[in-house]
Write a protein that holds these residues in place. Structure first.
Motif, short mmCIF file in Angstrom:
data_model
loop_
_atom_site.label_atom_id
_atom_site.label_comp_id
_atom_site.label_asym_id
_atom_site.label_seq_id
_atom_site.Cartn_x
_atom_site.Cartn_y
_atom_site.Cartn_z
N TRP A 81 44.99 21.36 41.43
CA TRP A 81 43.72 21.61 40.76
C TRP A 81 42.54 21.32 41.69
O TRP A 81 41.54 22.06 41.68
N ILE A 82 42.64 20.29 42.51
CA ILE A 82 41.57 20.00 43.47
C ILE A 82 41.44 21.15 44.47
O ILE A 82 40.32 21.55 44.83
N ALA A 83 42.57 21.71 44.90
CA ALA A 83 42.52 22.88 45.81
C ALA A 83 41.90 24.09 45.10
O ALA A 83 41.15 24.86 45.72
N ILE A 84 42.19 24.26 43.82
CA ILE A 84 41.58 25.35 43.03
C ILE A 84 40.08 25.16 42.93
O ILE A 84 39.29 26.10 43.11
N VAL A 85 39.64 23.92 42.68
CA VAL A 85 38.20 23.62 42.59
C VAL A 85 37.53 23.89 43.93
O VAL A 85 36.42 24.45 43.98
N ALA A 86 38.18 23.52 45.03
CA ALA A 86 37.61 23.78 46.36
C ALA A 86 37.46 25.28 46.61
O ALA A 86 36.46 25.74 47.17
N ALA A 87 38.45 26.06 46.16
CA ALA A 87 38.37 27.52 46.33
C ALA A 87 37.24 28.09 45.48
O ALA A 87 36.51 28.99 45.93
N ILE A 88 37.08 27.58 44.26
CA ILE A 88 35.97 28.04 43.40
C ILE A 88 34.64 27.69 44.04
O ILE A 88 33.69 28.49 44.02
N ASP A 89 34.54 26.50 44.63
CA ASP A 89 33.31 26.08 45.30
C ASP A 89 32.97 27.01 46.47
O ASP A 89 31.83 27.43 46.64
N GLN A 90 33.97 27.34 47.28
CA GLN A 90 33.74 28.25 48.41
C GLN A 90 33.33 29.65 47.92
O GLN A 90 32.47 30.29 48.51
N LEU A 91 33.96 30.10 46.84
CA LEU A 91 33.63 31.41 46.30
C LEU A 91 32.20 31.44 45.75
O LEU A 91 31.50 32.44 45.85
N SER A 92 31.75 30.32 45.19
CA SER A 92 30.41 30.28 44.58
C SER A 92 29.30 30.38 45.62
O SER A 92 28.18 30.76 45.28
N VAL A 93 29.60 30.04 46.88
CA VAL A 93 28.57 30.10 47.93
C VAL A 93 28.83 31.23 48.93
O VAL A 93 28.14 31.33 49.94
N ALA A 94 29.81 32.08 48.64
CA ALA A 94 30.15 33.17 49.56
C ALA A 94 29.03 34.20 49.62
O ALA A 94 28.43 34.55 48.60
N ASP A 95 28.77 34.71 50.84
CA ASP A 95 27.74 35.72 51.03
C ASP A 95 28.30 37.05 51.53
O ASP A 95 27.61 38.07 51.45
N THR A 96 29.50 37.04 52.06
CA THR A 96 30.09 38.27 52.58
C THR A 96 31.43 38.52 51.90
O THR A 96 31.98 37.64 51.21
N ARG A 97 31.97 39.71 52.09
CA ARG A 97 33.26 40.07 51.51
C ARG A 97 34.36 39.12 52.01
O ARG A 97 35.18 38.65 51.25
N GLU A 98 34.36 38.84 53.32
CA GLU A 98 35.39 37.98 53.88
C GLU A 98 35.30 36.56 53.32
O GLU A 98 36.31 35.93 53.03
N GLN A 99 34.06 36.08 53.17
CA GLN A 99 33.87 34.73 52.62
C GLN A 99 34.30 34.66 51.16
O GLN A 99 34.68 33.60 50.68
N ALA A 100 34.28 35.76 50.44
CA ALA A 100 34.68 35.78 49.04
C ALA A 100 36.18 36.00 48.88
O ALA A 100 36.81 35.38 48.01
N GLU A 101 36.76 36.86 49.71
CA GLU A 101 38.18 37.19 49.52
C GLU A 101 39.10 36.05 49.92
O GLU A 101 40.15 35.86 49.31
N ARG A 102 38.74 35.27 50.93
CA ARG A 102 39.60 34.17 51.38
C ARG A 102 39.76 33.10 50.29
O ARG A 102 40.89 32.75 49.94
N PRO A 103 38.68 32.58 49.71
CA PRO A 103 38.87 31.58 48.64
C PRO A 103 39.48 32.17 47.37
O PRO A 103 40.18 31.46 46.64
N LEU A 104 39.24 33.45 47.14
CA LEU A 104 39.84 34.08 45.97
C LEU A 104 41.36 34.14 46.10
O LEU A 104 42.10 33.84 45.16
N ASN A 105 41.83 34.49 47.30
CA ASN A 105 43.27 34.50 47.56
C ASN A 105 43.84 33.08 47.46
O ASN A 105 44.91 32.86 46.88
#
Length: 196
Positions: free
Chosen positions: A158-182
């Motif tokens: 769950w902590i890893a899931i929260v970290a991925a959500i945090d990265q996705l919330s500040v993503a500005d590019t497609r690559e920055q969004a797709e990596r935490p989503l995966n």
């Protein structure tokens, strides 16, 4: 360790009842005291065995349902992500996944992982996922203590899931969004595979 403590009274009553029954059979005609007392002791041991077994079963069942409710509360927090992804990959004539499937079925996550690896998400979907991440992040952080009540491995996932959500919330590019989503989907699949 807890299961052994619950099984100990069952073993005591079961072995005691069997021992008294064997004693009763071997010395049934020796005196009236044993004829009256031994059947009562055997009945006591049998009652104890079934009552302790019944209460142990009820307690384990209640514990399982409590843990299942905690698991469901964690999974339902990610329903928005799964819903946006499901709609993004939906075929023109297909039905979207039900809310119950999104909240509790592990096959939905594995299907979305496969689709995400094979296709590219549209800009509108990525924007919706980022908005879902921004709105879900505070709740996901608050649910870490709920995951800790399940197990240490659930909490780590769950902590890893929260970290991925945090990265996705500040993503500005497609690559920055797709990596935490995966990463979110991979960790969610791992979370689903853990035993309750």
């Amino acid at each position: 360790m807890n299961r052994w403590l619950l099984a100990l009274p069952l073993a005591v009553f079961g072995i005691g009842g069997i021992g008294l029954y064997i004693l009763f059979l071997s010395q049934a005609n020796e005196n009236a005291f044993q004829e009256n007392l031994l059947p009562e002791l055997i009945g006591f041991c049998l009652e104890g065995f079934f009552l302790v077994g019944l209460f142990t079963f009820i307690q384990q069942l209640r514990d399982y349902y409590r843990r299942r409710e905690l698991w469901m509360s964690l999974r339902s927090a990610l329903r928005d992500f799964l819903s946006h992804l499901d709609l993004a990959f939906l075929a023109p004539d297909a039905e979207p996944a039900t809310t119950a499937a999104l909240e509790s079925e592990p096959f939905v996550v594995s299907k979305l992982l496969t689709l995400l690896a094979d296709a590219e998400l549209g800009i509108e979907t990525l924007i919706n996922l980022k908005q879902a991440a921004v709105s879900t992040l505070p709740l996901a952080r608050d649910l870490i203590n709920i995951a800790a009540q399940l197990s240490t491995r659930h909490m780590r996932c769950w902590i890893a899931i929260v970290a991925a959500i945090d990265q996705l919330s500040v993503a500005d590019t497609r690559e920055q969004a797709e990596r935490p989503l995966n990463e979110l989907l991979v960790r969610l699949a791992e979370f689903d595979s853990l035993k309750l």
